[in-house]
Enzyme design. Structure first.
Site, mmCIF file in Angstrom:
data_model
loop_
_atom_site.group_PDB
_atom_site.id
_atom_site.type_symbol
_atom_site.label_atom_id
_atom_site.label_comp_id
_atom_site.label_asym_id
_atom_site.label_seq_id
_atom_site.Cartn_x
_atom_site.Cartn_y
_atom_site.Cartn_z
ATOM 1 N N ALA A 62 0.873 -1.184 0.000
ATOM 2 C CA ALA A 62 0.000 0.000 0.000
ATOM 3 C C ALA A 62 0.907 1.231 0.000
ATOM 4 C CB ALA A 62 -0.967 0.002 1.183
ATOM 5 N N HIS A 109 7.164 5.868 1.226
ATOM 6 C CA HIS A 109 7.933 4.693 0.819
ATOM 7 C C HIS A 109 8.847 5.033 -0.375
ATOM 8 C CE1 HIS A 109 4.310 2.448 2.520
ATOM 9 N NE2 HIS A 109 5.317 1.983 3.230
ATOM 10 N N ASP A 135 7.571 5.725 11.964
ATOM 11 C CA ASP A 135 7.568 4.622 12.924
ATOM 12 C C ASP A 135 8.829 4.768 13.784
ATOM 13 O OD1 ASP A 135 5.217 2.938 12.129
ATOM 14 O OD2 ASP A 135 6.234 3.152 10.212
HETATM 15 O O1 PAF Z 1 7.145 -0.485 8.854
HETATM 16 C C1 PAF Z 1 6.673 -1.471 8.255
HETATM 17 O O2 PAF Z 1 6.060 -1.355 7.198
HETATM 18 C C2 PAF Z 1 6.846 -2.849 8.869
HETATM 19 O O3 PAF Z 1 6.801 -2.804 10.255
HETATM 20 C C3 PAF Z 1 8.113 -3.574 8.380
HETATM 21 C C4 PAF Z 1 9.375 -2.854 8.824
HETATM 22 C C5 PAF Z 1 8.090 -3.695 6.862
HETATM 23 C C6 PAF Z 1 8.161 -4.985 8.967
HETATM 24 O O4 PAF Z 1 7.038 -5.723 8.594
#
Ligand code: PAF
Length: 282
Positions: free
Chosen positions: A32, A37, A152
């Protein structure tokens, strides 16, 4: 872009690069994809010879079955976006490929105080599942560097601690939060918001920016009262937690001492059933 769904296929794609000592950058995701990203892929492209992105919705890091069920899955669109930013390899394993023989055991890592508050407290088991899959993916991809977003923030601190204490030879590169034009932090979960929830969700970043302005003028407890009443007055959003923590230790701060880079204000809140997190250095 080469797409691999098994470890064997990925090995075949990466081995020639490894043999030639080319630098491999890795961006682990749960798909998604959004511009946050893509900013990680772009940075990885600048710093490496080859970039691998993984898309894997990791079941062991969901402490809530409904959340796993409704997590957005948009593979076709993700592939299109990755091609646009010239990602070299996409790894999209099945759950069975990652959790062999149905073995869902997770690592039991002692993170000290780092995982005791915030997400660690609100989402029991989440970080054990997260670090398990990050470790598995590091073992499979064997990257030189891996890229994580600061949204995060606690996850990033744990991953840094993990690679350092376990002597894992992967350089962890941290990347800034990417925001929508109105300030909302980009998140895969934003696409689950109704138009009404989307409007209200803006309170999260607005509050963090306001908290930043309060630094030096208000005490921690005054700031906390301000945040709690801002959410109580909203009517739709439900505050899960608001914390002001030391950026290194993640310990809650009673007094705002230290320079801006060392203090982070963090919010988690529900907009309906959608849980959103955000943070700002203050
Ligand atoms: O941040 C995320 O999208 C997830 O926690 C990760 C680092 C891909 C691990 O599943």
């Amino acid at each position: 872009m080469k797409i691999c769904s098994t470890v064997e296929e990925l090995e075949a794609a990466l081995n020639p690069f490894r043999i030639n000592k080319r630098l491999i950058g890795f961006v682990p995701t749960m798909g998604a994809l959004h511009h946050g990203h893509l900013s990680l892929i772009t940075k990885a492209k600048q710093e490496n010879d080859l970039v691998v992105c993984s898309i894997f919705v990791n079941p062991t890091q969901f402490n809530n079955a409904a959340d796993l069920e409704k997590y957005p899955r948009t593979l076709g669109e993700d592939e299109r976006m990755l091609k646009e930013v010239e990602c070299d390899v996409l790894f999209v394993p099945s759950v069975d490929e990652i959790y062999l023989n149905g073995n869902y055991s997770v690592l039991n890592v002692d993170f000290g105080v780092l995982d005791k508050g915030m997400e660690g407290k609100s989402r029991p088991g989440h970080f054990a599942g997260m670090i398990t899959v990050v470790n598995k993916l590091f073992m499979i991809v064997k990257p030189n560097s891996a890229y994580f977003g600061k949204k995060d923030f606690q996850q990033l601190a744990l991953v840094k601690y993990f690679v350092q204490t376990q002597h894992i030879p992967v350089s962890i590169r941290e990347c800034p939060i990417v925001r929508e034009a109105d300030g909302l932090a980009m998140s895969s979960r934003n696409r689950l918001l109704s138009p009404e929830e989307r409007k209200h969700a803006l309170l999260i970043s607005k509050t963090l920016f306001r908290v930043k302005e309060m630094r030096g003028k208000k005490t921690v407890s005054e700031i906390k009262s301000y945040v709690e009443s801002a959410f109580a007055n909203d009517g739709l959003l439900k505050l899960d937690y608001f914390e002001i923590v030391n950026a290194e230790t993640l310990v809650s701060m009673e007094k705002l001492e230290g320079n801006a880079a060392t203090i982070v204000a963090c919010i988690a809140a529900f907009a309906g059933n959608v849980r959103l997190i955000d943070n700002e250095t203050i």
